[in-house]
Scaffold this motif. Structure first.
Motif, PDB file in Angstrom:
ATOM      1  N   PRO A 127      61.049   1.239  21.945  1.00 51.69           N
ATOM      2  CA  PRO A 127      61.050   1.731  20.486  1.00 51.69           C
ATOM      3  C   PRO A 127      59.602   1.712  19.819  1.00 51.69           C
ATOM      4  N   ALA A 128      58.827   0.435  20.138  1.00 48.69           N
ATOM      5  CA  ALA A 128      57.479   0.451  19.814  1.00 48.69           C
ATOM      6  C   ALA A 128      56.520   1.420  20.374  1.00 48.69           C
ATOM      7  N   LEU A 129      56.816   1.672  21.795  1.00 48.74           N
ATOM      8  CA  LEU A 129      55.952   2.771  22.317  1.00 48.74           C
ATOM      9  C   LEU A 129      56.393   4.242  21.779  1.00 48.74           C
ATOM     10  N   ALA A 130      57.528   4.531  21.534  1.00 44.16           N
ATOM     11  CA  ALA A 130      57.747   5.869  21.053  1.00 44.16           C
ATOM     12  C   ALA A 130      57.409   5.941  19.507  1.00 44.16           C
ATOM     13  N   GLY A 182      54.947  12.849  35.908  1.00 44.36           N
ATOM     14  CA  GLY A 182      53.836  12.328  34.824  1.00 44.36           C
ATOM     15  C   GLY A 182      54.923  11.995  33.570  1.00 44.36           C
ATOM     16  N   LEU A 183      55.633  10.792  33.940  1.00 44.26           N
ATOM     17  CA  LEU A 183      56.523  10.620  32.520  1.00 44.26           C
ATOM     18  C   LEU A 183      55.716  10.439  31.184  1.00 44.26           C
ATOM     19  N   PRO A 184      54.566   9.966  31.294  1.00 38.51           N
ATOM     20  CA  PRO A 184      53.858   9.913  29.801  1.00 38.51           C
ATOM     21  C   PRO A 184      53.472  11.357  29.264  1.00 38.51           C
ATOM     22  N   LEU A 185      53.237  12.385  30.093  1.00 38.84           N
ATOM     23  CA  LEU A 185      53.498  13.665  29.780  1.00 38.84           C
ATOM     24  C   LEU A 185      54.725  14.224  29.068  1.00 38.84           C
ATOM     25  N   LEU A 186      55.591  14.079  30.060  1.00 40.26           N
ATOM     26  CA  LEU A 186      57.128  14.362  29.414  1.00 40.26           C
ATOM     27  C   LEU A 186      57.108  13.891  28.116  1.00 40.26           C
ATOM     28  N   GLU A 187      56.795  12.446  27.892  1.00 43.27           N
ATOM     29  CA  GLU A 187      57.170  11.869  26.603  1.00 43.27           C
ATOM     30  C   GLU A 187      56.382  12.381  25.594  1.00 43.27           C
ATOM     31  N   ALA A 188      55.113  12.901  25.657  1.00 43.81           N
ATOM     32  CA  ALA A 188      54.308  13.445  24.729  1.00 43.81           C
ATOM     33  C   ALA A 188      54.730  14.957  24.221  1.00 43.81           C
ATOM     34  N   LEU A 205      57.996  14.471  21.982  1.00 43.75           N
ATOM     35  CA  LEU A 205      57.749  14.071  20.553  1.00 43.75           C
ATOM     36  C   LEU A 205      56.717  14.938  20.052  1.00 43.75           C
ATOM     37  N   GLY A 206      56.162  16.080  20.795  1.00 39.67           N
ATOM     38  CA  GLY A 206      55.330  17.145  19.846  1.00 39.67           C
ATOM     39  C   GLY A 206      53.656  16.635  19.734  1.00 39.67           C
ATOM     40  N   ALA A 207      53.486  15.495  20.691  1.00 38.62           N
ATOM     41  CA  ALA A 207      52.147  15.207  20.507  1.00 38.62           C
ATOM     42  C   ALA A 207      51.419  15.786  21.446  1.00 38.62           C
ATOM     43  N   VAL A 217      49.151  15.424  11.326  1.00 40.20           N
ATOM     44  CA  VAL A 217      49.876  15.729   9.886  1.00 40.20           C
ATOM     45  C   VAL A 217      51.147  15.554   9.890  1.00 40.20           C
ATOM     46  N   MET A 218      51.845  14.425   9.326  1.00 37.29           N
ATOM     47  CA  MET A 218      53.035  13.824   9.526  1.00 37.29           C
ATOM     48  C   MET A 218      53.776  14.737  10.431  1.00 37.29           C
ATOM     49  N   ARG A 219      53.958  14.190  11.514  1.00 40.84           N
ATOM     50  CA  ARG A 219      54.778  14.433  12.669  1.00 40.84           C
ATOM     51  C   ARG A 219      55.873  13.913  12.580  1.00 40.84           C
ATOM     52  N   ARG A 220      57.083  14.760  12.833  1.00 37.98           N
ATOM     53  CA  ARG A 220      58.413  14.224  12.917  1.00 37.98           C
ATOM     54  C   ARG A 220      59.021  14.582  14.131  1.00 37.98           C
ATOM     55  N   ARG A 221      59.824  13.603  14.467  1.00 38.32           N
ATOM     56  CA  ARG A 221      60.610  13.759  15.775  1.00 38.32           C
ATOM     57  C   ARG A 221      61.281  15.087  16.023  1.00 38.32           C
ATOM     58  N   PRO A 222      60.761  15.938  17.043  1.00 39.82           N
ATOM     59  CA  PRO A 222      61.489  17.359  17.126  1.00 39.82           C
ATOM     60  C   PRO A 222      62.826  17.045  17.791  1.00 39.82           C
ATOM     61  N   HIS A 223      63.551  17.997  17.814  1.00 46.16           N
ATOM     62  CA  HIS A 223      65.066  18.109  18.714  1.00 46.16           C
ATOM     63  C   HIS A 223      64.555  17.789  20.318  1.00 46.16           C
ATOM     64  N   ILE A 224      65.603  16.973  20.683  1.00 46.44           N
ATOM     65  CA  ILE A 224      65.404  16.564  22.088  1.00 46.44           C
ATOM     66  C   ILE A 224      66.424  17.199  22.827  1.00 46.44           C
ATOM     67  N   PRO A 225      66.191  18.069  23.729  1.00 47.13           N
ATOM     68  CA  PRO A 225      67.187  18.708  24.543  1.00 47.13           C
ATOM     69  C   PRO A 225      68.019  17.651  25.248  1.00 47.13           C
ATOM     70  N   PHE A 226      69.301  17.902  25.394  1.00 47.64           N
ATOM     71  CA  PHE A 226      70.199  16.960  26.176  1.00 47.64           C
ATOM     72  C   PHE A 226      69.976  16.688  27.253  1.00 47.64           C
ATOM     73  N   ALA A 227      69.386  17.730  28.026  1.00 46.37           N
ATOM     74  CA  ALA A 227      68.985  17.606  29.446  1.00 46.37           C
ATOM     75  C   ALA A 227      68.110  16.416  29.632  1.00 46.37           C
ATOM     76  N   MET A 228      67.132  16.119  28.568  1.00 43.68           N
ATOM     77  CA  MET A 228      66.283  15.063  28.811  1.00 43.68           C
ATOM     78  C   MET A 228      66.494  13.742  28.504  1.00 43.68           C
ATOM     79  N   THR A 229      67.908  13.748  28.109  1.00 44.39           N
ATOM     80  CA  THR A 229      68.469  12.256  27.920  1.00 44.39           C
ATOM     81  C   THR A 229      68.813  11.519  28.892  1.00 44.39           C
ATOM     82  N   GLU A 230      68.722  10.254  28.749  1.00 39.76           N
ATOM     83  CA  GLU A 230      69.430   9.328  29.978  1.00 39.76           C
ATOM     84  C   GLU A 230      70.851   9.512  30.117  1.00 39.76           C
TER      85      GLU A 230
END
Length: 452
Positions: free
Chosen positions: A347-350, A369-375, A378-380, A420-433
């Motif tokens: 949670p802290a990393l996210a 490259g999991l960090p790239l996938l995470e970025a 979250l739109g980073a 500039v005020m980034r909000r969490r985008p929609h996460i595709p279901f295929a990417m979830t645990e």
């Protein structure tokens, strides 16, 4: 935004070996990587995947699924209740359920960033666990969970079960798999994370290439099907198997999932609002190429002074970590802008990533490259080395650069716009645990064993 093929690709070579079965089949889940979890300050990406899959398989305490634990004294079977106790302990130890507001390491990081000029108040650098600390943490786990196996897997694993090994570590010990020779009714599914020690021996320890080659040999000899995190990993591992005179069995290429916290994150870290910072997430070891980033930040500090952005390095100390991070000990000005933190919860990393100016992925070689996938999720913005694993995951906004282009990295980082005020985008279901676990279980339970 995401390449569709990375989510699920089944290699249909030898597809006649894949058959339908009457569900549910018992899963015999190898827990050796989770069992040694206390010896790590924080989970790696594959540890989080291992934990998520185990929690999925053992979600029901009355489940017939069993754990498999190889030891020097034999290979043991564990009940669902025993495995659930282990998982609960590991979950709490790694603080994966902790909200970022209760994350001690995050609070220490915020203190370090706030005390920019006060060198005397800088928190001590994170050190790897000593052997005695690892042993003590393991003993505490055994005592807390009453985790003492007593049934041998060869007799206790139910008939026609599916043995699943995600952790890979035990594959370096061929004797751990002798019990399967007497149980041809059991199907075997194994995951290989990469072939990096074989393909890039100069990036790893002296004994790593030999051990890794043995891992691939063990998988080639015993697996009825394989699981890979990328097409690049499948191709590189298959090449090693071919060199060993073995064909790669039927395989599933499935992108690793996001940690659940990345789908649940609601806000960035409020205390860092207005602070320009970048993230680099990985174990601290030579292959991850953190030396490049430290040189870039030395340039920023020298030319920009107090206007230089912050760099937050998130990762457990690995091989040669002291040497890699030595500039932070000798250069107070650099240490005021570069901060290393280990033991950070998901949670802290996210939350950190949601507010970061960008994710930096300078690794020299990766299977995935999991960090790239995470970025991306979250739109980073992300800047990454131009290597096959990163190319599979790159989005239209990803900047891919050579691993030795120091000036190019400095220019790309400097050109990254402020948040500039980034909000969490929609996460595709295929990417979830949840989707990942369902895909893995669906694939392995359709594999027929050798006695079929």
């Amino acid at each position: 935004m995401f390449k569709r093929h990375i989510f699920q690709v089944v290699d249909r070579a030898n597809a006649d070996e894949i058959g339908s079965t009457t569900p549910p089949r018992v899963i015999a889940y190898d827990v050796v990587r989770l069992f040694i979890g206390p010896s790590f300050l924080t989970p790696r990406g594959i540890d989080r995947v291992d934990l998520a899959l185990a929690r999925h398989i053992f979600s029901n305490e009355s489940s017939r699924n069993v754990g498999v634990l190889p030891t020097p004294a034999g290979v043991y079977a564990l009940s669902a209740t025993q495995v659930r106790r282990l998982l609960a302990y590991i979950q709490e130890l790694w603080a994966e359920d902790a909200g970022f507001g209760r994350d001690l390491q995050l609070q220490l990081l915020l203190d370090k960033i706030a005390r920019r000029q006060d060198d005397a108040l800088q928190a001590p650098s994170v050190r790897p666990l000593l052997l005695r600390q690892k042993v003590w943490r393991m003993l505490r786990m055994l005592r807390a969970t009453s985790f003492f196996p007593h049934r041998f897997a060869g007799r206790a694993v139910p008939a026609n079960a599916v043995y699943l090994n995600i952790g890979q570590l035990g594959l370096a010990m061929p004797s751990f798999f002798n019990w399967l020779a007497k149980r041809p009714d059991i199907s075997r599914a194994m995951m290989m994370h990469d072939a990096i020690p074989v393909d890039y021996p100069h990036l790893v320890g002296e004994n790593a290439p030999k051990h890794h080659r043995q891992m691939i040999r063990t998988a080639a000899e015993h697996a009825d099907c394989m699981i890979f995190n990328s097409a690049y990993t499948r191709d590189s591992v298959s090449a090693v198997m071919a060199d060993l005179g073995r064909p790669c069995p039927p395989a599933l290429v499935r992108s690793l999932p996001l940690p659940a916290a990345f789908a649940d994150v609601e806000a960035s870290v409020a205390e860092l609002a207005g602070t320009r910072y970048f993230l680099a997430v990985s174990t601290i070891e030579p292959r991850k190429n953190f030396a490049l980033l430290l040189r870039v930040w030395q340039h920023f500090v020298a030319t920009m002074g107090e206007e230089a952005p912050h760099l937050v390095i998130v990762g457990s100390p690995g091989n040669d970590a002291d040497k890699i991070l030595a500039p932070l000990e000798s250069d107070p000005a650099l240490a005021n802008r570069v901060h290393h933190v280990a033991g950070l919860s998901s949670p802290a990393l996210a939350s950190l990533l949601l507010g970061a100016a960008g994710m930096l992925c300078p690794s020299l070689a990766e299977g995935f490259g999991l960090p790239l996938l995470e970025a991306n999720a979250l739109g980073a913005p992300a800047i990454a080395t131009d290597i096959p694993a990163h190319r599979e995951l790159a989005s239209a906004t990803t900047v891919l650069l050579p691993a030795d282009d120091e000036q190019g990295w400095a220019r790309a980082i400097a050109a990254t716009p402020d948040v500039v005020m980034r909000r969490r985008p929609h996460i595709p279901f295929a990417m979830t645990e949840g989707a990942y676990c369902a895909d893995i279980v669906d694939f392995i339970t359709r594999i027929r064993g050798r006695a079929a």
